[in-house]
Scaffold this active site. Structure first.
Site, PDB file in Angstrom:
ATOM      1  N   ARG A  41      -4.100   8.523  16.818  1.00 60.45           N
ATOM      2  CA  ARG A  41      -3.228   7.380  17.058  1.00 60.45           C
ATOM      3  C   ARG A  41      -2.993   7.155  18.550  1.00 60.45           C
ATOM      4  NH1 ARG A  41       2.148   5.507  14.472  1.00 60.45           N
ATOM      5  NH2 ARG A  41       2.924   4.517  16.319  1.00 60.45           N
ATOM      6  N   PHE A  61      -7.204   2.168   5.226  1.00 60.67           N
ATOM      7  CA  PHE A  61      -6.302   1.040   4.998  1.00 60.67           C
ATOM      8  C   PHE A  61      -6.666  -0.211   5.792  1.00 60.67           C
ATOM      9  CE2 PHE A  61      -3.918   3.957   7.884  1.00 60.67           C
ATOM     10  CZ  PHE A  61      -3.824   3.142   9.005  1.00 60.67           C
ATOM     11  N   LYS A 106       2.172   4.583   1.459  1.00 63.94           N
ATOM     12  CA  LYS A 106       2.266   5.068   2.841  1.00 63.94           C
ATOM     13  C   LYS A 106       2.100   6.591   2.822  1.00 63.94           C
ATOM     14  CE  LYS A 106       4.984   4.622   7.060  1.00 63.94           C
ATOM     15  NZ  LYS A 106       4.858   5.962   7.574  1.00 63.94           N
ATOM     16  N   GLU A 159      -5.515   7.064   6.932  1.00 60.90           N
ATOM     17  CA  GLU A 159      -4.582   8.167   7.136  1.00 60.90           C
ATOM     18  C   GLU A 159      -5.214   9.405   6.501  1.00 60.90           C
ATOM     19  OE1 GLU A 159      -1.816   7.589   8.869  1.00 60.90           O
ATOM     20  OE2 GLU A 159      -0.410   9.199   8.361  1.00 60.90           O
ATOM     21  N   ARG A 201       3.957  -4.505  17.364  1.00 63.84           N
ATOM     22  CA  ARG A 201       4.828  -4.319  16.218  1.00 63.84           C
ATOM     23  C   ARG A 201       5.190  -5.713  15.723  1.00 63.84           C
ATOM     24  NH1 ARG A 201       7.181   0.205  15.043  1.00 63.84           N
ATOM     25  NH2 ARG A 201       6.965   1.072  17.118  1.00 63.84           N
ATOM     26  N   LYS A 209       7.320  -1.331   6.885  1.00 61.54           N
ATOM     27  CA  LYS A 209       7.400  -0.058   6.159  1.00 61.54           C
ATOM     28  C   LYS A 209       8.736   0.068   5.445  1.00 61.54           C
ATOM     29  CE  LYS A 209       8.637   2.233  10.434  1.00 61.54           C
ATOM     30  NZ  LYS A 209       8.194   3.064  11.531  1.00 61.54           N
ATOM     31  N   GLU A 213       0.844  -1.196   0.000  1.00 54.33           N
ATOM     32  CA  GLU A 213       0.000   0.000   0.000  1.00 54.33           C
ATOM     33  C   GLU A 213       0.877   1.243   0.000  1.00 54.33           C
ATOM     34  OE1 GLU A 213      -2.995   0.216   3.028  1.00 54.33           O
ATOM     35  OE2 GLU A 213      -3.362  -1.940   2.944  1.00 54.33           O
TER      36      GLU A 213
HETATM   37  P1  AMP Z   1       5.541   5.083  11.293  1.00 55.48           P
HETATM   38  O1  AMP Z   1       4.774   6.172  12.012  1.00 55.48           O
HETATM   39  O2  AMP Z   1       6.645   5.610  10.442  1.00 55.48           O
HETATM   40  O3  AMP Z   1       5.942   3.963  12.207  1.00 55.48           O
HETATM   41  O4  AMP Z   1       4.539   4.396  10.260  1.00 55.48           O
HETATM   42  C1  AMP Z   1       3.314   3.873  10.637  1.00 55.48           C
HETATM   43  C2  AMP Z   1       2.204   4.868  10.314  1.00 55.48           C
HETATM   44  O5  AMP Z   1       2.051   5.029   8.913  1.00 55.48           O
HETATM   45  C3  AMP Z   1       0.849   4.405  10.749  1.00 55.48           C
HETATM   46  O6  AMP Z   1       0.654   4.670  12.109  1.00 55.48           O
HETATM   47  C4  AMP Z   1      -0.094   5.219   9.869  1.00 55.48           C
HETATM   48  O7  AMP Z   1      -0.386   6.440  10.519  1.00 55.48           O
HETATM   49  C5  AMP Z   1       0.749   5.560   8.662  1.00 55.48           C
HETATM   50  N1  AMP Z   1       0.249   5.012   7.388  1.00 55.48           N
HETATM   51  C6  AMP Z   1       0.216   5.696   6.230  1.00 55.48           C
HETATM   52  N2  AMP Z   1      -0.246   4.943   5.230  1.00 55.48           N
HETATM   53  C7  AMP Z   1      -0.530   3.728   5.754  1.00 55.48           C
HETATM   54  C8  AMP Z   1      -1.034   2.502   5.220  1.00 55.48           C
HETATM   55  N3  AMP Z   1      -1.344   2.382   3.925  1.00 55.48           N
HETATM   56  N4  AMP Z   1      -1.181   1.447   6.064  1.00 55.48           N
HETATM   57  C9  AMP Z   1      -0.878   1.550   7.366  1.00 55.48           C
HETATM   58  N5  AMP Z   1      -0.387   2.682   7.938  1.00 55.48           N
HETATM   59  C10 AMP Z   1      -0.212   3.766   7.137  1.00 55.48           C
END
Ligand code: AMP
Length: 577
Positions: free
Chosen positions: A270, A339, A250, A299, A414, A420, A248
């Protein structure tokens, strides 16, 4: 249950740091608790009066606590203040000054837990004109009836500084041990907690009937702990790990967990705060959905219709405001990229595979209005994944999220269910999210702003400690630096956080509350920092710079030491940027 028993256990907990010992002490206390008490007791240990999404913040300022201590102890405010200057902890001040009073006053009656808890709720809920006087009066009453030891914890609690050092995992262990003598219920309790984010409620249900925990289901208006993503650094590593997967886009906005039942809509951040009032446009769009009952995640990003592109993250963040909501929604209209869907018309979907949930996301949001499904593609080869990544990068997005097709929704965890892969920021390899633990005054050109940067820590989830990884002084404009300093000033503390391990000093320590994203060029080893220390050297970020404040993350959600160690190992093993 008497509050004096609780205070005695809190006192004991302050002197120990081993998790096993803490678990035993808590389990013994939990055994004494009735089903009516256990929820309240757990909230008090967590330093809250209700789960975060209820938005009941105890919020007493130092000035007011000081007045209550003066009134209850009979000392002047000036005397209380000067004592506090020396002790550095208003809880200690209350204890000592009340100790002196104790000779003259007689305690009328012993307080029970219920009395203290409902007093705290009253203090927290008071609002509007005259509420500060009401809060002071109520706190004074509680202190009048409190023993010096009880006063220490009452005052720390109302200031939001209880800091017992007891984490959620320890509480869950202790609930299981109290009931079964071992940790056999721990996993079930944890799952229940992760799907309702309310440990008090989970424990209450468990005390009523342990079987209720096994049948625990997702419910509208009880937000789930958000699933978290792991990270890998190349497309091939991801495919090696998951095989065929869903990829997907991001998006770099803010996460919303949306709940609907009939006409009632709630939107949670969140951190699971209730944000419904801030986003009437999103709520309106959900109201029109066909589904009668739904919980989904997406998001949210502000979208510039004229230029057909997204506003920046900073501009999107203008939507997280309490005032001027209508104007902001016109200036920065949102799009939500759904998502995941976790609950639909009475069915808990968290145990279903992502493959099935994704189908429902597409079906539910096929009309593509304000809410639409996140960009998605099934991939089996690293080259295909790389194509998605390049597409994300060229559309100005943050990167991609690869998702394991067979995985359930991993609430609060996690896991490699989500992985990611992020675009690099400028030259940097990657970013971490760290919590600010202290700050520096400026020198030279910056002196005028009295700000010289921040000391940043990550979290060691094995030992429960915060470990420093960078001193960051660049990345923000001077104006942003001034704002940051003002925020930090309000959380200054005399001593470093209890669980901080550090080798370098700062000008001011702060409560570990604010999370920032930090970009860097490389991870090196340095004796200055304590992250994952071995042979006297810890991991340190080279050329760290602030990317942004992560107001959506809590201090518990920062990057972990083991993630930094993985990044250190990975940085030379791949040519992928
Ligand atoms: P991070 O904050 O860098 O750990 O990345 C996780 C965050 O990415 C999640 O908490 C979401 O807010 C965001 N996010 C953006 N796009 C997506 C997606 N397609 N699927 C899941 N999370 C997403």
């Amino acid at each position: 249950m008497l509050f004096s028993e609780v205070a005695a256990v809190f006192d004991q907990l302050e002197d120990i740091s081993g998790r096993l010992e803490m678990t035993d002490i808590l389990a013994e206390l939990f055994q004494q608790a009735e089903a009516d008490d256990i929820g309240k007791l757990i909230y008090l240990i967590q330093g809250i009066v209700a789960p975060p999404y209820e938005g009941i913040d105890i919020g007493i300022g130092e000035r007011f606590a000081l007045e209550a201590i003066a009134a209850a102890s009979g000392y002047s405010k000036a005397r209380v203040e000067s004592h506090y200057k020396k002790s550095g902890d208003l809880g200690d001040t209350a204890e000592e000054l009340l100790q002196k009073r104790a000779q003259t006053a007689l305690l009328t009656s012993e307080m029970d837990l219920e009395h203290v808890y409902s007093g705290m709720v009253k203090i927290a809920k008071a609002s509007g004109p005259g509420s500060q006087e009401y809060k002071i009066k109520h706190l004074t009453e509680l202190l009048n009836n409190a023993s010096p030891l009880e006063a220490r914890f009452l005052v720390r609690f109302v200031l939001g500084r209880l800091r017992l050092g007891v984490g959620d995992p320890t509480i869950l262990d202790a609930v299981s041990v109290a009931h079964a003598g071992d940790k056999s219920f721990r996993e079930k309790l944890e799952r229940a907690y992760n799907i309702c984010a309310d440990m008090g409620h989970v424990a209450e249900e468990f005390y009523k009937d342990p079987e209720l925990i096994e049948k625990f289901k997702v419910q509208p208006f009880r937000p789930l702990m958000p699933a978290l993503a792991e990270r890998l650094s190349t497309p091939s590593e991801i495919i090696d790990k998951t095989g065929k997967c869903g990829v997907e886009m991001k998006y770099d906005g803010f996460r919303l967990q949306c709940h609907k039942k009939g006409d009632r809509i709630r939107l949670y951040s969140r951190k699971l705060e209730d944000m419904t009032r801030m986003f009437p446009d999103v709520a309106g769009s959900i109201r029109e959905m066909e589904a009668k009952e739904i919980i989904f995640e997406g998001e949210a990003l502000a979208f510039n219709e004229e230029k057909k592109r997204f506003f920046s993250f900073q501009q999107t963040m203008h939507r997280r405001r309490k005032h001027g909501i209508d104007k902001a929604s016109q200036e920065f209209p949102l799009k939500v990229f759904a998502f995941d869907v976790l609950y639909l018309d009475g069915k808990d979907l968290t145990q279903k595979s992502y493959r099935e949930r994704r189908k429902l996301v597409e079906k539910t949001f096929r009309k593509k209005g304000l809410i639409q499904p996140s960009g998605f593609r099934l991939v089996s080869r690293p080259e295909e994944l790389k194509q998605m990544f390049d597409k994300a990068a060229s559309s100005g997005l943050e990167g991609i999220m690869a998702k394991d097709l067979d995985a359930p929704y991993t609430a609060g965890k996690r896991k490699f269910a989500w992985i990611k892969l992020k675009k690099s920021y400028g030259k940097s390899v990657d970013t971490i999210d760290g919590v600010i633990v202290g700050y520096y005054l400026g020198h030279g050109a910056r002196a005028e702003f009295e700000f010289g940067g921040v000391l940043v820590s990550v979290y060691n989830s094995d030992s429960g400690t915060l470990e420093t990884v960078a001193k960051v002084a660049t990345g923000f404009t001077e104006e942003e630096m001034v704002d940051l300093r003002k925020m930090l000033e309000k959380t200054k503390t005399k001593n470093p956080a209890d669980n901080l391990v550090f080798n370098i000093e700062v000008d001011y320590w702060v409560e570990p509350r604010y999370v920032i994203e930090v970009a860097f060029d490389e991870i090196t080893k340095s004796s200055m920092h304590t992250c994952g220390t071995r042979h006297g050297k810890g991991y340190a970020l080279r050329f760290p710079r602030i990317v942004k404040l992560r107001e959506d993350k809590t201090a518990r959600e920062v990057t972990t030491t083991s993630e930094v160690a993985d990044m250190y190992r990975l940085q030379h093993s791949s040519g992928f940027r």
